[in-house]
Design a protein around this motif. Structure first.
Motif, mmCIF file in Angstrom:
data_model
loop_
_atom_site.group_PDB
_atom_site.id
_atom_site.type_symbol
_atom_site.label_atom_id
_atom_site.label_comp_id
_atom_site.label_asym_id
_atom_site.label_seq_id
_atom_site.Cartn_x
_atom_site.Cartn_y
_atom_site.Cartn_z
ATOM 1 N N UNK A 58 0.849 -1.202 0.000
ATOM 2 C CA UNK A 58 0.000 0.000 0.000
ATOM 3 C C UNK A 58 0.883 1.250 0.000
ATOM 4 N N UNK A 59 0.504 2.208 -0.822
ATOM 5 C CA UNK A 59 1.203 3.491 -0.904
ATOM 6 C C UNK A 59 0.189 4.578 -0.550
ATOM 7 N N UNK A 60 0.487 5.330 0.502
ATOM 8 C CA UNK A 60 -0.470 6.351 0.951
ATOM 9 C C UNK A 60 0.201 7.719 0.898
ATOM 10 N N UNK A 61 -0.396 8.626 0.153
ATOM 11 C CA UNK A 61 0.210 9.953 0.012
ATOM 12 C C UNK A 61 -0.727 11.027 0.553
ATOM 13 N N UNK A 62 -0.165 11.973 1.296
ATOM 14 C CA UNK A 62 -0.953 13.082 1.829
ATOM 15 C C UNK A 62 -0.951 14.233 0.825
ATOM 16 N N UNK A 63 -2.128 14.743 0.516
ATOM 17 C CA UNK A 63 -2.244 15.906 -0.369
ATOM 18 C C UNK A 63 -2.195 17.207 0.432
ATOM 19 N N UNK A 64 -2.088 18.332 -0.302
ATOM 20 C CA UNK A 64 -2.009 19.622 0.393
ATOM 21 C C UNK A 64 -3.377 20.248 0.641
ATOM 22 N N UNK A 65 -4.362 19.776 -0.128
ATOM 23 C CA UNK A 65 -5.724 20.233 0.157
ATOM 24 C C UNK A 65 -6.575 18.990 0.402
ATOM 25 N N UNK A 66 -7.624 19.133 1.195
ATOM 26 C CA UNK A 66 -8.404 17.971 1.565
ATOM 27 C C UNK A 66 -9.309 17.528 0.431
ATOM 28 N N UNK A 67 -9.503 16.230 0.316
ATOM 29 C CA UNK A 67 -10.375 15.708 -0.745
ATOM 30 C C UNK A 67 -11.818 16.098 -0.487
ATOM 31 N N UNK A 68 -12.179 16.209 0.787
ATOM 32 C CA UNK A 68 -13.559 16.517 1.158
ATOM 33 C C UNK A 68 -13.898 17.971 0.814
ATOM 34 N N UNK A 69 -12.893 18.867 0.805
ATOM 35 C CA UNK A 69 -13.152 20.274 0.503
ATOM 36 C C UNK A 69 -11.840 20.928 0.073
ATOM 37 N N UNK A 70 -11.802 21.369 -1.188
ATOM 38 C CA UNK A 70 -10.572 21.960 -1.725
ATOM 39 C C UNK A 70 -10.199 23.265 -1.007
ATOM 40 N N UNK A 71 -11.179 23.852 -0.311
ATOM 41 C CA UNK A 71 -10.887 25.105 0.411
ATOM 42 C C UNK A 71 -10.073 24.853 1.672
ATOM 43 N N UNK A 72 -10.072 23.612 2.128
ATOM 44 C CA UNK A 72 -9.361 23.322 3.378
ATOM 45 C C UNK A 72 -7.945 22.854 3.068
ATOM 46 N N UNK A 73 -6.984 23.671 3.413
ATOM 47 C CA UNK A 73 -5.575 23.330 3.175
ATOM 48 C C UNK A 73 -4.995 22.778 4.477
ATOM 49 N N UNK A 74 -4.078 21.845 4.306
ATOM 50 C CA UNK A 74 -3.458 21.266 5.511
ATOM 51 C C UNK A 74 -2.092 20.709 5.149
ATOM 52 N N UNK A 75 -1.154 20.864 6.048
ATOM 53 C CA UNK A 75 0.206 20.433 5.725
ATOM 54 C C UNK A 75 0.255 18.921 5.464
#
Ligand code: SR1
Ligand code: MG
Length: 409
Positions: A58-75
């Motif tokens: 399994x390869x799990x990558x964290x994005x810079x914006x949340x999938x649930x809401x593109x307005x929510x940014x997170x490190x």
């Protein structure tokens, strides 16, 4: 030049090249398939597998914006916390979490063991599957990961070093907003209230000042009670299961917080699966009765099993002489149990009216039935929050839930 030396979001067709560049996991890459399988709110999850041998990873990558809401940014650095806690829990509760093979600080990627033969617990329960020992296993996992990372078991300096290492302000802020604030105030105007229950939610949640006070107390407990290293998001989408085993994963919300947060979360989510079964199965039939019995028994096994482990482990793990003072053991447990009930109520309410809802409730197609299940859950949840000091055993949850079923319509 390694193209993975700078952060970007991987595409399905790049994942194999990435895995081989980091681990050289597959001997032969001719028959490898990469597939995005994530359905969470935050990350991208790929399964990479060999069609011929079945070997997979399994390869799990964290994005810079949340999938649930593109307005929510997170490190995207949250993956680092996740990789670290998984390694720690792997030692504390062997066999209960996937093994981490590699964490990449640049690409924000965790490569880990595939939980082969397991499926996500939420859909597993929506097909009314049952793993008999779930509650027993879960209570073992909770007791070992939580009590053994608390001040009871660790040297106090060692524990404080872990508190520092697992400081997780961005993810905590999400919970502070979504669990402890918005369901009661709708201050960001992003609650999802089912149309049938608009007035009910207004009266029961938005206008109940006594409830707000109790939630405020619990919020400040969440923010300041660095009791143990908690998973932080222990719902049925964070568990992989089959008929004989569970894996707990996805602990990116981990931090030092109240032990009851993890226990309360899983209890609330088991009740959502009861709601789905109750709304979609013939309630007189064996299939429903069996499933209902299992849900109630699992809740009892989790609470009562945790208490049993606590009482058995206490004198073995305790290092501090003051923890041996008469009465302290019960005081500490009572505090955990009260937090557990409070958080069970908070999680139940926020998944019904907040921004991040659950499919077990959302997919009930009969609007009247869905509305009824939501009102039941909200009434039950309020009792858990307000009367949290009186929830001492698993039976207390079931008794209250059954009483609510009789009076809410
Ligand atoms: C914005 S993230 C919404 C929710 O998804 C996660 O699984 C957590 O439960 C969070 O509250
Ligand atoms: Mg998650």
């Amino acid at each position: 030049m390694d193209k993975f030396n700078k952060y970007f979001l991987l595409k399905e067709n790049e994942v194999l090249q990435y895995v081989q560049s980091r681990l050289n996991f597959f001997d032969n890459t001719d028959n490898i398939i990469s597939k995005e399988i994530g359905d969470g709110n935050l990350n991208y999850v790929f399964r990479v597998y060999d069609k011929n041998t079945g070997k997979s990873i399994i390869v799990k990558q964290a994005g810079e914006e949340l999938r649930i809401s593109k307005d929510m940014k997170i490190s995207p650095d949250r993956g680092k916390i996740e990789a670290k806690i998984l390694k720690l829990q792997y030692d504390l509760a062997p066999g209960f979490v996937p093994k981490v093979y590699y964490y990449d600080e640049i690409m924000k990627i965790i490569i880990m063991e595939d939980m082969i033969g397991h499926e996500m617990m939420r859909p597993y329960l929506m097909n009314f599957n049952i793993y008999e020992n779930f509650g027993k296993d879960m209570s073992y996992f909770l007791a070992n990961t939580l009590l053994k990372t608390s001040d009871l078991a660790l040297g106090h300096k060692e524990k404080k070093a872990l508190v520092k290492e697992f400081i997780n302000p961005e993810l905590c802020e999400i919970s502070e907003d979504l669990v402890y604030t918005e369901p009661y105030l709708d201050n960001k105007n992003r609650n999802n209230v089912f149309y049938i229950n608009k007035d009910f939610v207004e009266n029961e949640l938005y206008n109940d000042k006594n409830l707000h006070l109790e939630v405020a107390k619990l919020k400040y407990d969440f923010m300041s009670n660095a009791q143990a290293l908690i998973h932080g998001d222990l719902h049925t989408g964070s568990i992989f299961i089959n008929d004989e085993h569970i894996f707990v994963f996805d602990p990116e919300f981990a931090f030092y917080g109240p032990i009851g947060y993890d226990i309360g979360n899983i209890i609330a989510n088991l009740l959502f699966s009861w709601c789905y079964a109750n709304a979609t199965l013939d309630n007189r039939q064996e299939k429903f009765i069996k499933f209902e019995n299992w849900v109630f028994r699992s809740i009892e096994d989790i609470i009562d099993g945790f208490i049993l482990h606590y009482n058995e482990m206490y004198s073995q793990i305790c290092k501090d002489k003051m923890a041996m003072v008469e009465g302290f053991k019960q005081y500490y447990l009572d505090n955990i149990l009260s937090d557990t009930a409070g958080v069970c109520g908070l999680e139940a309410i926020r998944r019904i009216v907040g921004m991040a809802n659950v499919i077990d409730i959302k997919s009930i197609v009969d609007d009247e039935l869905r509305g009824l299940q939501e009102r039941r859950i909200i009434k039950f949840a309020k009792d858990c929050i307000i009367n949290r000091n009186s929830y001492k055993t698993g039976k207390d949850y079931i008794d209250t839930f059954k009483r609510i079923l009789e009076i809410v319509n």
